[in-house]
Design a protein around this motif. Sequence first.
Motif, PDB file in Angstrom:
ATOM      1  N   ILE A   1       0.856  -1.194   0.000  1.00 15.84           N
ATOM      2  CA  ILE A   1       0.000   0.000   0.000  1.00 15.84           C
ATOM      3  C   ILE A   1       0.891   1.242   0.000  1.00 15.84           C
ATOM      4  O   ILE A   1       1.834   1.335   0.792  1.00 15.84           O
ATOM      5  N   TYR A   2       0.606   2.184  -0.912  1.00 15.41           N
ATOM      6  CA  TYR A   2       1.412   3.402  -1.074  1.00 15.41           C
ATOM      7  C   TYR A   2       0.682   4.601  -0.472  1.00 15.41           C
ATOM      8  O   TYR A   2      -0.499   4.810  -0.758  1.00 15.41           O
ATOM      9  N   CYS A   3       1.401   5.394   0.323  1.00 17.98           N
ATOM     10  CA  CYS A   3       0.798   6.516   1.060  1.00 17.98           C
ATOM     11  C   CYS A   3       1.238   7.854   0.468  1.00 17.98           C
ATOM     12  O   CYS A   3       2.380   8.001   0.038  1.00 17.98           O
ATOM     13  N   ALA A   4       0.322   8.840   0.499  1.00 13.25           N
ATOM     14  CA  ALA A   4       0.594  10.143  -0.118  1.00 13.25           C
ATOM     15  C   ALA A   4       0.907  11.242   0.882  1.00 13.25           C
ATOM     16  O   ALA A   4       1.301  12.345   0.489  1.00 13.25           O
TER      17      ALA A   4
ATOM     18  N   LEU B   1      -3.419   5.732  -6.845  1.00 18.21           N
ATOM     19  CA  LEU B   1      -3.365   4.297  -6.591  1.00 18.21           C
ATOM     20  C   LEU B   1      -2.784   4.090  -5.197  1.00 18.21           C
ATOM     21  O   LEU B   1      -1.647   4.476  -4.943  1.00 18.21           O
ATOM     22  N   ARG B   2      -3.577   3.512  -4.279  1.00 19.73           N
ATOM     23  CA  ARG B   2      -3.034   3.227  -2.936  1.00 19.73           C
ATOM     24  C   ARG B   2      -2.570   1.783  -2.866  1.00 19.73           C
ATOM     25  O   ARG B   2      -1.455   1.488  -2.502  1.00 19.73           O
ATOM     26  N   MET B   3      -3.495   0.863  -3.238  1.00 18.97           N
ATOM     27  CA  MET B   3      -3.127  -0.549  -3.158  1.00 18.97           C
ATOM     28  C   MET B   3      -2.439  -0.942  -4.460  1.00 18.97           C
ATOM     29  O   MET B   3      -2.920  -0.618  -5.549  1.00 18.97           O
ATOM     30  N   PHE B   4      -1.291  -1.616  -4.327  1.00 23.42           N
ATOM     31  CA  PHE B   4      -0.575  -2.080  -5.521  1.00 23.42           C
ATOM     32  C   PHE B   4      -0.568  -3.606  -5.591  1.00 23.42           C
ATOM     33  O   PHE B   4      -0.581  -4.204  -6.649  1.00 23.42           O
TER      34      PHE B   4
END
Lengths: 380, 196
Positions: free
Chosen positions: A134-137, A287-290
């Motif tokens: 999961i990618y955070c901004a 895109l959060r979940m990769f």
Amino acid sequence: MPYELISGCQAAAIAVQRAGVDLVAAYPITPQTAIVETLANFEAKGELGGEFVSVESEYSALSCCNGAVAAGARVFTATSSHGLAYMHEMIQWCSGARFPIVMVNVNRAVGAPWVLDPDQGDSLSQRDTGWMQIYCANAQEVFDTVLQAFMLSEELLLPSLVVFDGFYISHTYEPVDVPEVEKVREFIGPPQFQAQVEPGVQANLHGLSKGETQLQLVRRRHEDMLRAPQVFTAINEKFYRVFGRSYKTVDATIPEGSKTAFLAAGSTAETVKWFLPELKGCGLIQLRMFRPFPGDELGRIVEEQGLERLIIVDRNCSTGTGGYFAQEVRAALYGLTVRPVIQDLLLAGGIDLTKDILAGAAEKSPGDKLVDQEWGVELK
Amino acid sequence: MADSMLEFRLHGRGGQGIVVAAAIFAEAVFLDGRYARAFSLFGAERRGAPVTAFIRAGENPLMPRSRIYNPDYVVVFDPTLSDETLLSGLKEGGILMVNIAEDNLDNLPGDALAGNRFRVYTVDATDIARKHGLTVAGFPVVNTVMLGAMARVSGIASLDNLVDSIKKRITASLEANISAVNEGSERVREVGGLVR
């Protein structure tokens, strides 16, 4: 609300302390060092609530976590770049063994040469190892996602990698709502998963098996991971009721009539969002979940909005193919009746995403290649 | 939207405390009721090497996550850094604040005073830091003096909030640092004018 001005690294570490862990084993590496420092400070003050194990390498850090989680402990580790690469073997052992470990990776380019900038290739190159990603901004997303990752991992018995950009998030001090420890622990609760070993009982874990057994295990792991978006959504509904915030696997901000969207994961999503008023006709897909890749949800957004063109912000490059996100998006959208044009904005090396780069990409024709040097990007 | 956001770029050297200064200032701005972020750029940190730190302050919690190329403020903690880097991109009418003695204007960075492009402020932070005994290994630590000056000139952070934030982040020589904030605020001067 108890807001504090903290860095992304501090947000990750405080979330771990709030969640309540039995063990942290980690080794410092730039730009993740402040996570390890903050957790070590909690331990020094007697506020960690679990053990902090100083190890001599990242390989040992994850091995130590693997052992503890087999005994039913809730564990955490964090790393970056070369540290993550050094864990590669244990990373796969961990997911094969179905250990619900939460790890933070702070993006940093992998050498040679030595680079500290936030290329995403370190985490993306681990995409096939059986971990959710999961990618955070921003730092608030970091805090909230670390908490949620423990719930997601423990529900699915799969490890989670929570990812954010070096410096742009790790070293940025910003306001974060940091709830009290009691509130968080009541929400998350103690770990519920079964220990695989018990004191005094001899056991042999994960011994030699046949290919047929491995096939069954891989299939089950794959099917379980495919449930992640649904579990993530359920966790976020509960999270919203307690903390007033919730997140989607893929988020879209598409101004009326826009047929082009930038797709970005991590801190670049906020840069795109800020400049949207100056990028006429463009929207943002964050895109959060990769892993698992939320292709169905992405396809639904593209069809509903009638998007004709996607510009993929790839601060990474899979040598010989191009950006990881562009590859994944192309594969996910192949089944659509009307497919958008997909262009790859390659910012490998972790270079700064500016308004000029975004405007330059937006002005290009759908058939053009997007080459960053054309917009005067300062390559150091 | 972008107009309501102020952008600061801080230039200094490793050891002068500009990274922590940026965080302290952002926190004081936040306590004063605006959103704020602070971040820094560095390689492998080491004493004496050039360090750049950034602050954004505004009404919107959303802010871009890029470096700052066209700041409203350039704050120079160490005027011996190269001229070109210091003034690069500073907005027309923007504010340049330099740690330098009031009678040493010949050594301001670049052509700071040419053509009335910028409003230029000076404060002798090195002198003030030494006076309050704020030195590490003989080098003056000027960050709290510069913070006082930044608060006075920008008007977006109160001295009380600065002191509250300093208490959280600096444990050594607290009284001296608070005196330094106050003196930095009092002694900052606009070149050819009065402080606002």
